[in-house]
Design a protein around this motif. Structure first.
Motif, PDB file in Angstrom:
ATOM      1  N   HIS A 209       0.849  -1.192   0.000  1.00  0.00           N
ATOM      2  CA  HIS A 209       0.000   0.000   0.000  1.00  0.00           C
ATOM      3  C   HIS A 209       0.886   1.245   0.000  1.00  0.00           C
ATOM      4  CE1 HIS A 209      -2.929  -2.996   1.162  1.00  0.00           C
ATOM      5  NE2 HIS A 209      -3.887  -2.121   1.014  1.00  0.00           N
ATOM      6  N   ASP A 210       0.338   2.350  -0.477  1.00  0.00           N
ATOM      7  CA  ASP A 210       1.104   3.595  -0.496  1.00  0.00           C
ATOM      8  C   ASP A 210       1.337   4.115   0.917  1.00  0.00           C
ATOM      9  OD1 ASP A 210       1.212   4.431  -3.539  1.00  0.00           O
ATOM     10  OD2 ASP A 210      -0.744   3.540  -3.147  1.00  0.00           O
ATOM     11  N   LEU A 211       0.364   3.932   1.792  1.00  0.00           N
ATOM     12  CA  LEU A 211       0.502   4.256   3.215  1.00  0.00           C
ATOM     13  C   LEU A 211      -0.153   3.132   3.999  1.00  0.00           C
ATOM     14  CD1 LEU A 211       0.976   6.119   5.725  1.00  0.00           C
ATOM     15  CD2 LEU A 211      -1.273   7.136   5.217  1.00  0.00           C
ATOM     16  N   TRP A 212       0.559   2.567   4.946  1.00  0.00           N
ATOM     17  CA  TRP A 212      -0.059   1.575   5.823  1.00  0.00           C
ATOM     18  C   TRP A 212       0.089   2.010   7.273  1.00  0.00           C
ATOM     19  CZ3 TRP A 212       3.133  -0.562   9.459  1.00  0.00           C
ATOM     20  CH2 TRP A 212       4.505  -0.644   9.183  1.00  0.00           C
ATOM     21  N   LEU A 213      -0.935   1.675   8.056  1.00  0.00           N
ATOM     22  CA  LEU A 213      -0.954   1.960   9.494  1.00  0.00           C
ATOM     23  C   LEU A 213      -1.299   0.666  10.216  1.00  0.00           C
ATOM     24  CD1 LEU A 213      -2.817   4.420   7.920  1.00  0.00           C
ATOM     25  CD2 LEU A 213      -2.122   5.543  10.025  1.00  0.00           C
ATOM     26  N   SER A 214      -0.576   0.394  11.300  1.00  0.00           N
ATOM     27  CA  SER A 214      -0.764  -0.878  12.007  1.00  0.00           C
ATOM     28  C   SER A 214      -0.749  -0.631  13.512  1.00  0.00           C
ATOM     29  CB  SER A 214       0.357  -1.858  11.625  1.00  0.00           C
ATOM     30  OG  SER A 214       0.141  -3.132  12.191  1.00  0.00           O
TER      31      SER A 214
ATOM     32  N   LEU B 155      -0.879   2.788  19.889  1.00  0.00           N
ATOM     33  CA  LEU B 155      -0.176   3.534  18.855  1.00  0.00           C
ATOM     34  C   LEU B 155      -0.524   2.980  17.478  1.00  0.00           C
ATOM     35  CD1 LEU B 155       3.423   3.655  20.422  1.00  0.00           C
ATOM     36  CD2 LEU B 155       1.576   5.329  20.695  1.00  0.00           C
ATOM     37  N   LEU B 156      -0.172   3.748  16.466  1.00  0.00           N
ATOM     38  CA  LEU B 156      -0.246   3.296  15.085  1.00  0.00           C
ATOM     39  C   LEU B 156       1.134   3.438  14.456  1.00  0.00           C
ATOM     40  CD1 LEU B 156      -3.614   4.886  13.882  1.00  0.00           C
ATOM     41  CD2 LEU B 156      -3.105   2.437  13.957  1.00  0.00           C
ATOM     42  N   ALA B 157       1.764   2.299  14.189  1.00  0.00           N
ATOM     43  CA  ALA B 157       2.974   2.326  13.379  1.00  0.00           C
ATOM     44  C   ALA B 157       2.575   2.599  11.933  1.00  0.00           C
ATOM     45  CB  ALA B 157       3.708   0.995  13.492  1.00  0.00           C
ATOM     46  N   PHE B 158       3.498   3.152  11.143  1.00  0.00           N
ATOM     47  CA  PHE B 158       3.157   3.400   9.750  1.00  0.00           C
ATOM     48  C   PHE B 158       4.388   3.280   8.863  1.00  0.00           C
ATOM     49  CE2 PHE B 158       4.485   7.591  11.178  1.00  0.00           C
ATOM     50  CZ  PHE B 158       5.128   8.149  10.075  1.00  0.00           C
ATOM     51  N   GLY B 159       4.113   3.054   7.597  1.00  0.00           N
ATOM     52  CA  GLY B 159       5.168   2.962   6.607  1.00  0.00           C
ATOM     53  C   GLY B 159       4.647   3.409   5.256  1.00  0.00           C
ATOM     54  N   LEU B 160       5.558   3.575   4.310  1.00  0.00           N
ATOM     55  CA  LEU B 160       5.233   4.064   2.972  1.00  0.00           C
ATOM     56  C   LEU B 160       5.634   3.030   1.930  1.00  0.00           C
ATOM     57  CD1 LEU B 160       6.699   7.689   3.347  1.00  0.00           C
ATOM     58  CD2 LEU B 160       4.320   6.978   3.729  1.00  0.00           C
TER      59      LEU B 160
ATOM     60  N   GLU C 226       9.495  -3.104   8.234  1.00  0.00           N
ATOM     61  CA  GLU C 226       9.924  -2.279   9.366  1.00  0.00           C
ATOM     62  C   GLU C 226       9.245  -0.914   9.272  1.00  0.00           C
ATOM     63  OE1 GLU C 226      14.019  -0.531  11.445  1.00  0.00           O
ATOM     64  OE2 GLU C 226      14.115  -1.866   9.710  1.00  0.00           O
ATOM     65  N   PRO C 227       8.559  -0.469  10.330  1.00  0.00           N
ATOM     66  CA  PRO C 227       7.858   0.819  10.261  1.00  0.00           C
ATOM     67  C   PRO C 227       8.835   1.991  10.273  1.00  0.00           C
ATOM     68  CG  PRO C 227       7.719  -0.091  12.468  1.00  0.00           C
ATOM     69  CD  PRO C 227       8.376  -1.147  11.621  1.00  0.00           C
ATOM     70  N   LEU C 228       8.359   3.129   9.780  1.00  0.00           N
ATOM     71  CA  LEU C 228       9.169   4.339   9.798  1.00  0.00           C
ATOM     72  C   LEU C 228       9.105   5.031  11.147  1.00  0.00           C
ATOM     73  CD1 LEU C 228       8.305   5.880   6.314  1.00  0.00           C
ATOM     74  CD2 LEU C 228      10.293   4.512   6.956  1.00  0.00           C
ATOM     75  N   ALA C 229       7.918   5.027  11.749  1.00  0.00           N
ATOM     76  CA  ALA C 229       7.700   5.693  13.035  1.00  0.00           C
ATOM     77  C   ALA C 229       6.287   5.338  13.475  1.00  0.00           C
ATOM     78  CB  ALA C 229       7.886   7.204  12.902  1.00  0.00           C
ATOM     79  N   ALA C 230       5.787   6.021  14.500  1.00  0.00           N
ATOM     80  CA  ALA C 230       4.435   5.770  14.997  1.00  0.00           C
ATOM     81  C   ALA C 230       3.845   7.068  15.511  1.00  0.00           C
ATOM     82  CB  ALA C 230       4.449   4.715  16.101  1.00  0.00           C
ATOM     83  N   VAL C 231       2.513   7.048  15.640  1.00  0.00           N
ATOM     84  CA  VAL C 231       1.778   8.147  16.263  1.00  0.00           C
ATOM     85  C   VAL C 231       0.766   7.529  17.222  1.00  0.00           C
ATOM     86  CG1 VAL C 231       2.044   9.715  14.305  1.00  0.00           C
ATOM     87  CG2 VAL C 231       0.043   8.199  14.424  1.00  0.00           C
TER      88      VAL C 231
ATOM     89  N   LEU D 120       6.867   9.231  16.917  1.00  0.00           N
ATOM     90  CA  LEU D 120       7.412   8.381  17.975  1.00  0.00           C
ATOM     91  C   LEU D 120       8.320   7.315  17.382  1.00  0.00           C
ATOM     92  CD1 LEU D 120       4.085   7.879  19.962  1.00  0.00           C
ATOM     93  CD2 LEU D 120       5.900   9.556  20.414  1.00  0.00           C
ATOM     94  N   ASN D 121       9.442   7.103  18.028  1.00  0.00           N
ATOM     95  CA  ASN D 121      10.387   6.053  17.611  1.00  0.00           C
ATOM     96  C   ASN D 121       9.985   4.745  18.282  1.00  0.00           C
ATOM     97  OD1 ASN D 121      12.510   4.367  17.066  1.00  0.00           O
ATOM     98  ND2 ASN D 121      14.106   5.845  17.581  1.00  0.00           N
ATOM     99  N   ILE D 122       9.756   3.702  17.502  1.00  0.00           N
ATOM    100  CA  ILE D 122       9.400   2.389  18.062  1.00  0.00           C
ATOM    101  C   ILE D 122      10.394   1.348  17.548  1.00  0.00           C
ATOM    102  CG2 ILE D 122       6.958   2.800  18.503  1.00  0.00           C
ATOM    103  CD1 ILE D 122       6.432   1.478  15.741  1.00  0.00           C
ATOM    104  N   GLY D 123      11.663   1.722  17.569  1.00  0.00           N
ATOM    105  CA  GLY D 123      12.704   0.847  17.063  1.00  0.00           C
ATOM    106  C   GLY D 123      12.597  -0.569  17.609  1.00  0.00           C
ATOM    107  N   GLY D 124      12.714  -1.549  16.714  1.00  0.00           N
ATOM    108  CA  GLY D 124      12.666  -2.942  17.119  1.00  0.00           C
ATOM    109  C   GLY D 124      11.312  -3.596  16.989  1.00  0.00           C
ATOM    110  N   TRP D 125      10.231  -2.791  16.847  1.00  0.00           N
ATOM    111  CA  TRP D 125       8.904  -3.396  16.722  1.00  0.00           C
ATOM    112  C   TRP D 125       8.662  -3.829  15.293  1.00  0.00           C
ATOM    113  CZ3 TRP D 125       4.549  -2.438  13.770  1.00  0.00           C
ATOM    114  CH2 TRP D 125       3.395  -3.140  14.137  1.00  0.00           C
ATOM    115  N   ARG D 126       8.110  -5.027  15.129  1.00  0.00           N
ATOM    116  CA  ARG D 126       7.682  -5.508  13.815  1.00  0.00           C
ATOM    117  C   ARG D 126       6.341  -6.217  13.960  1.00  0.00           C
ATOM    118  NH1 ARG D 126      12.019  -5.843   9.982  1.00  0.00           N
ATOM    119  NH2 ARG D 126      10.512  -6.644   8.474  1.00  0.00           N
TER     120      ARG D 126
END
Length: 331
Positions: free
Chosen positions: A47-52, A61-66, A73-78, A130-136
């Motif tokens: 997807h062009d934008l995904w939220l998980s 939270l919602l992790a997201f990627g492009l 691996e997500p870019l960040a979260a909100v 938000l940085n959620i480093g390590g989450w998958r």
């Protein structure tokens, strides 16, 4: 296993996409995915934008990627209550940056890095990313769209039923609606796997609901060979088709069922592969009425995979598939 009810945010996103005139400039193929963390989830489609959804220190939270999918691996979260704001900011920034020929996020990211996109995105948000480093995101379980499985609410289950080769006729739909009112919450949900779900059924009522769905002709057990086959419209409904894939799939299912095999097989009447977004473990590609080339999925090969045999009848194709090791093809 859901971590949030995605429906309110999904409805808000849909209203925004439909009601915001500028977003009408987006390509019809520009895609947004909202994933609530469920075990039953389609996670492999880009997807062009995904939220998980995820939980971190008790906060939703919602992790997201492009230009990817939730198992990346997500870019960040909100925060979850910031999900709509994030969507609007991402889409407006995309439209600000993309050239007319860059209709998808992946096209834009060929010119700029994800880090550069994030750097321009963050000032548009009311709170820092938000940085959620390590989450998958964990991969989903296979097969949960058919059968009875627990919901988050104690004592409640959903019953999943497959539509035979993707066909849901009026009698099936009317009957399923009646069962949803009788046993569930009067709602039906359709899945990406050509099946439907009856949610919020009391566990004690699941056997009766399942039996009634089976009487309607729906597939309620993963042990049914037909539940693992997909076929395009075929020559009965498509001018480009080289074979009657629906009838041939029914014949193949009968042969597989006789031998106790449940194989994920895709029957395609031409190379366009309209019925399957992803490559199946085995693909039968029509070359003439009742005749198919057999391909086996191979990550090193493009298209359907490795060509295994040519110009097979359905009987010959089933014999070859039945001879394959069970661990390779069985669902």
């Amino acid at each position: 296993q859901c971590l949030m009810d995605t429906r309110p945010l999904a409805a808000q996103i849909l209203d925004t996409l439909q009601g915001h005139p500028r977003f009408h400039q987006l390509s019809a193929k520009f895609a947004v995915q909202l994933d609530g963390g469920e075990a039953l989830a389609m996670l492999e489609h880009h997807h062009d934008l995904w939220l998980s959804a995820l939980e971190r220190d008790g906060q939703g939270l919602l992790a997201f990627g492009l230009a990817g999918c939730p198992v990346d691996e997500p870019l960040a979260a909100v925060a979850q209550d910031q999900g709509h704001e994030l969507l609007v900011a991402v889409l407006e920034l995309f439209l600000d940056l993309a050239r007319p020929e860059q209709t998808r996020m992946r096209h834009l990211l060929m010119d700029m890095s994800r880090e550069d996109f994030l750097a321009q995105l963050e000032p548009r948000l009311s709170r820092p990313l938000l940085n959620i480093g390590g989450w998958r995101r964990q991969a989903s379980d296979a097969g949960l769209h058919i059968g009875t499985y627990p919901q988050a609410a104690p004592g409640q289950v959903y019953v999943g039923a497959g539509t035979p080769l993707g066909r849901l006729d009026p009698a099936m739909l009317k009957g399923a609606a009646q069962l949803a009112r009788e046993y569930g919450d009067a709602s039906l949900r359709l899945t990406p796997w050509q099946s439907l779900l009856l949610p919020s059924i009391a566990a004690a009522d699941a056997p009766a609901a399942t039996a009634a769905l089976e009487q309607l002709g729906l597939l309620c057990s993963p042990q049914q060979a037909l539940a693992h086959l997909i076929a395009c419209t075929g020559s009965s409904g498509c001018g480009k088709a080289l074979a009657d894939t629906k009838s041939d799939a029914l014949q193949l299912a009968g042969l597989l069922q006789r031998h106790g095999r449940q194989l994920d097989v895709h029957l395609s009447a031409c190379p366009r592969s309209c019925a399957a977004a992803h490559v199946a473990p085995a693909t039968l590609l029509a070359v003439a009425p009742g005749r198919y080339d057999l391909y086996l999925r191979d990550a090193t090969q493009p298209g359907f995979g490795t060509l295994h045999a040519r110009n097979l009848s359905i009987e010959a194709a089933e014999a070859l598939l039945d001879a394959r090791p069970r661990s390779n093809l069985d669902a």
